[in-house]
Structure formats: C-alpha cells, structure tokens
Motif scaffolding. Structure first.
Motif, mmCIF file in Angstrom:
data_model
loop_
_atom_site.group_PDB
_atom_site.id
_atom_site.type_symbol
_atom_site.label_atom_id
_atom_site.label_comp_id
_atom_site.label_asym_id
_atom_site.label_seq_id
_atom_site.Cartn_x
_atom_site.Cartn_y
_atom_site.Cartn_z
ATOM 1 N N LYS A 82 -6.887 3.937 -6.904
ATOM 2 C CA LYS A 82 -7.270 2.298 -7.175
ATOM 3 C C LYS A 82 -5.028 2.208 -7.178
ATOM 4 N N GLN A 83 -4.212 2.354 -7.800
ATOM 5 C CA GLN A 83 -3.080 2.020 -8.300
ATOM 6 C C GLN A 83 -2.882 1.940 -6.828
ATOM 7 N N ILE A 84 -2.820 3.503 -5.548
ATOM 8 C CA ILE A 84 -1.909 2.992 -4.317
ATOM 9 C C ILE A 84 -2.397 1.790 -3.420
ATOM 10 N N ARG A 85 -3.869 1.201 -3.936
ATOM 11 C CA ARG A 85 -4.447 0.128 -3.252
ATOM 12 C C ARG A 85 -3.478 -1.366 -3.339
ATOM 13 N N GLN A 86 -3.517 -0.626 -4.824
ATOM 14 C CA GLN A 86 -2.886 -2.004 -5.377
ATOM 15 C C GLN A 86 -1.542 -2.448 -5.050
ATOM 16 N N LEU A 87 -0.745 -1.087 -4.411
ATOM 17 C CA LEU A 87 1.129 -0.890 -4.361
ATOM 18 C C LEU A 87 0.727 -1.363 -2.556
ATOM 19 N N LYS A 88 -0.544 -1.316 -2.005
ATOM 20 C CA LYS A 88 -0.542 -1.674 -0.782
ATOM 21 C C LYS A 88 -0.902 -3.263 -0.496
ATOM 22 N N ASN A 89 -1.005 -3.232 -1.449
ATOM 23 C CA ASN A 89 -2.139 -4.974 -1.709
ATOM 24 C C ASN A 89 -0.303 -5.761 -1.539
ATOM 25 N N ALA A 90 -0.065 -5.403 -2.659
ATOM 26 C CA ALA A 90 1.643 -5.478 -2.881
ATOM 27 C C ALA A 90 2.380 -6.034 -2.079
ATOM 28 N N LEU A 91 2.637 -4.566 -0.891
ATOM 29 C CA LEU A 91 3.661 -4.893 0.218
ATOM 30 C C LEU A 91 2.978 -5.816 1.145
#
Lengths: 170, 325
Positions: free
Chosen positions: A29-38
């Motif tokens: 979930k957090q990796i997905r958030q990180l991707k979204n942030a980038l």
C-alpha cells in the motif's frame, strides 16, 4: 500463576504475529502511495515548472498522512538549510523510514532518486522519475507476492509458536 | 546585499561580511572560479581574497541556490549564460558548453561565476531628460563605449519620463529589454524602479518586441538597448514613423565613428534621431556627457534647479566673510 504467565505469553506472540502481518500488508500500500507521490511530483515539475521546494509542498497536500509528512518536512527543511539537497533528502528519508512499513529496497531507490532530483533539465528529470517509478513497480510486485504468501501464515504462526512454548514449559 | 550573499557558500560569505559599507558601495563584481582565489572588482581597483578557494562543491552550492535546487528551471538561463536574481543583479556563467546541432544547449560543469552587482542610480538622468524635452520628447541615441553607464542612464530616463516632474509631462513608456539589463526582470517583474507607467517586454528580441509593444501596449516612448543589426534599425525606423518616440543606445566612442557604421547609416541619412548623447569615460565625479543635436552639433545641457530642493551654498545670506569678526 502459571496460567496467567502462559496466557500473557500467548497474547504476546499472537500480537507479534499480527504486527508482522500488518507490516506485510502495509508495504504494498505504501509503495503504491510512493509511486503516486512521484507521479504528482513529475507533473508538478514538468507541467507546473515549479521548483523542487514548491513541488514537494504540493505533493504533500495530495498524498495520505505518513508520506505527506515526509514531503512536507523535506521542503520545509530545504528552505531553511544551507546544505545540499541530497543531504536533506537522506536525513528526512531516514526519519520517515523508521515510521513506515517500507523495506530497504525502496529506500535505496529513493536515495538514488534524491541524488538526481533537481540536478537535470526537464527531459533528464523526467527520465529519472520514470526510472524510480519502474524500480518501485518491481518492488511492489515483490511486496504483493510476499503479502499473499506470508501474511495469513504469519498470523497463525504467532499464535502457534506461543502455544508451542507454553507446551514446552509445562 | 542579502540577495547576493544568499547565493554565496557560507565560508566565502563569512569573508565578504568583513567588507566595510564603503567597500560594498564600490563593489561591482564578485568573481568565483573553481580552484582559484576569489576576485573582487571595485570601481577603480581590485582585490584578491586568497584565503578561501572555491571548490566543485561550492560551485554546486551556488547553482543550487540560484535555481532553488532545481536546475531544470534554469534551462533558458544556462543557454544564455547568465542568470538574473532578485534585485536585478546578474550572475554570468562559464564552463563546459553542451551543443546540439551546432547551437548552444546549456552550460554544464560551471567553473566560473561572475556576480555583477546592479546599481540603480536614481537621478542620474535628471539634466539629460530636461534637454530632451522640447514640446515633446525627442528621439534620442546614447553613444558610448562599454561600462560608461549607458544602461544606467537609460533606466533612469525611463523612470523620469514615466513619472514626469513639475515641468516634464509623464508619458507611457515601453521597454524592450532583450538582455534583461534595463529592468533586471525576475519572472517578468522589473526589479528596478522604472516608474509607474512603464511596461517591460523582458528577454524579447528587439525588432519583434518593438512591433509587439506598439501593437499591444500603445507606448508613447519606446526604450530599447543596444541597437546594432539591420533588423533592429528597420524596426526602429518603423516605430519612429508610427509616431512613437524612441530612445536607444549604441556602442561607439564618438558621434562620427557611429555615423560611419554601415548598419546604422539609414538612421543618420533620414535624421531619425534628433538628439545624441555621447558618454565618455566614467570617473568618480560622474559621467562626462556631451549633447548633440540632429546634425551632430553640440548644444549645451540645460541646467535647471531641482524644484523644492534645499540649496544652502548658493543662498546669499551665508556669503559674507566671517573671518573678519
């Protein structure tokens, strides 16, 4: 007395198992958030043409809590500090990693990305963001695999290992 | 001076803070070169700070400060070779140049910085503008070699004409600032005082900019820096015949030498300019200026008192000799 001790032990190992499982579930979930942030960062840099500080502030507004703190603190301390962008980035990254469920692989990707942030022209910057995104995608798949494979098992393993220890002690 | 100190690495900043106020006033350039001592250029002399030698890291620091840690925003500036910072100061860059199809794409690996401190001298053009006004403002050409204050004078003229004064009417002024030197604009906003009625077209090619300005902003006085090419001259004549007063500058050391420059010949043949101001060597006392009329004959500068200014030394009451008492 013995039974109270046994019950406490069982509770502790079960809780440990659940906690571990939670981390496994949180990571993708957090990796997905990180991707979204980038991706937001990419849009801000390429289309908004805003400087790193401003872009990170905007990213902080668009992503959920623990990650938002990272970007917010990063832009705030970059504004004040006189050291290089990468030093600030690394410092903030270390702090954020201790409260997140993310692994070492993602940290290395983000560190490498930090070295390129703001050091290239638009085309170069875009390439580096894309590169970080594709690396994160790979990590995401791995994290999902681990989640599927281990999360249920870890929960029951916690309970059962507690039971085993109790049986051994009795 | 904070906007300049902000971009300089801390240990060098420390050294610069030791300069006295008077030295700051005279400071014109700060030159940083990787691996070599820092050079400070004052008006008249220079000084070398050999205690601190800038390193590669310091160069990175300056670049990061200049672009808010975002090199991608400096794309145009790295191609042009200079960056304008708040306050209208200029940072010139030199280093390894990357080219693409024979055109300069960007400067990378920057090894030299030249921080040029912009000084606006409010009021330098007072007398000059008075002499340019005769029923209306006259088309004027400023002639002078580099570093004689052409741009400084031009900037102050823009301010005076747009604000007007007791005996000078105020006019709408348009500035085409191809090299961003007159206004020193930062994101299109002029950093120098240019008057209330001044519009600036920043970093715009002169020939095109003059036409754009006339079409869109209807200026009464148009100010352009450094005319030189045939296109500039053509556009300038178009502007003059469109009924706009043009004030411009040109490199050269005298009226006669400029007159014989082939690209400028049409201007002189058609008597486009009605006033010429020739600037010579700048010294501590100020500019040496000569005013010429449309035929190149010398006319005296009008000297009028500034309204409402206290001027004690010319007052007769303090003239009597005190020595006898």
């Amino acid at each position: 007395m013995k039974w109270i001790g046994a019950l406490l032990l069982l509770c502790a190992t079960t809780w440990g198992g659940f906690e571990f499982a939670r981390r496994l579930n949180e990571r993708p979930k957090q990796i997905r958030q990180l991707k979204n942030a980038l991706q937001v960062l990419e849009a801000e840099i390429l289309y908004g043409q805003s400087p790193v500080i401003e872009a990170c502030e905007k990213v902080a507004k668009q992503v959920p809590a623990p990650l938002a703190w990272f970007f917010e603190e990063f832009s705030a301390s970059l504004k004040q500090s006189s050291s290089s962008l990468y030093d600030v980035w690394e410092d903030r990254l270390d702090r954020y990693w201790s409260i997140s469920a993310l692994g070492e692989g993602e940290k290395e990707i983000m560190k490498q990305f930090g070295q390129t942030l703001g050091q290239h022209d638009f085309a170069g910057q875009q390439k580096h963001i894309r590169l970080a995104l594709s690396h994160l995608e790979r990590e995401l798949q791995e994290a999902q695999e681990q989640q599927q494979r281990y999360s249920k098992m870890v929960k029951s393993l916690g309970f059962l290992s507690g039971l085993l220890i109790i049986l051994l002690f009795i | 001076m904070d906007e300049i100190l902000r971009i300089i690495p801390p240990q060098i900043q420390e050294k610069l803070r030791h300069l006295t106020i008077q030295e700051w006033d005279e400071l014109q350039e700060i030159r940083l070169r990787i691996g070599r001592p820092i050079e400070l250029i004052f008006s008249g002399h220079q000084q070398v700070l050999s205690e601190v030698i800038p390193s590669e890291r310091d160069s990175q620091y300056v670049i990061n400060q200049l672009g808010d840690y975002s090199i991608y925003r400096l794309e145009d500036e790295l191609r042009e070779g200079y960056i304008t910072i708040a306050g209208g100061h200029r940072v010139g860059l030199a280093g390894k140049v990357n080219t693409e199809k024979g055109f300069v794409k960007a400067i990378r690996h920057i090894s030299s910085f030249n921080i040029r401190i912009a000084r606006e001298k409010i009021g330098v053009a007072n007398e000059v503008v008075e002499s340019l006004y005769e029923d209306c403002y006259r088309n004027t050409l400023l002639i002078g070699p580099p570093q004689t204050g052409k741009t400084t004078l031009l900037r102050d003229m823009a301010r005076i004409i747009s604000e007007g004064s007791n005996h000078l009417p105020s006019r709408k002024v348009g500035i085409i600032d191809e090299r961003s030197e007159i206004a020193g604009s930062l994101h299109g906003v002029p950093q120098h005082q240019l008057g209330l009625r001044t519009d600036v077209m920043d970093a715009c090619p002169k020939a095109e900019g003059m036409m754009m300005m006339i079409r869109s902003m209807s200026p009464e006085v148009l100010i352009v820096d450094e005319i030189g090419s045939k296109e500039d001259v053509k556009a300038l004549m178009e502007a003059v015949y469109a009924g706009v007063t043009v004030i411009s500058t040109v490199h050269g050391d005298s009226y006669d030498s400029v007159k014989h420059r082939p690209s400028l010949r049409p201007l002189f043949q058609n008597h486009v300019f009605e006033r010429y101001i020739v600037l010579n060597e700048w010294d501590r006392s100020g500019f040496t200026r000569t005013l010429l009329n449309h035929q190149g004959q010398r006319i005296p500068l009008k000297k009028r008192c500034m309204a409402n200014e206290m001027d004690r030394s010319t007052s007769p009451t303090v003239r009597y000799n005190v020595g006898r008492i």
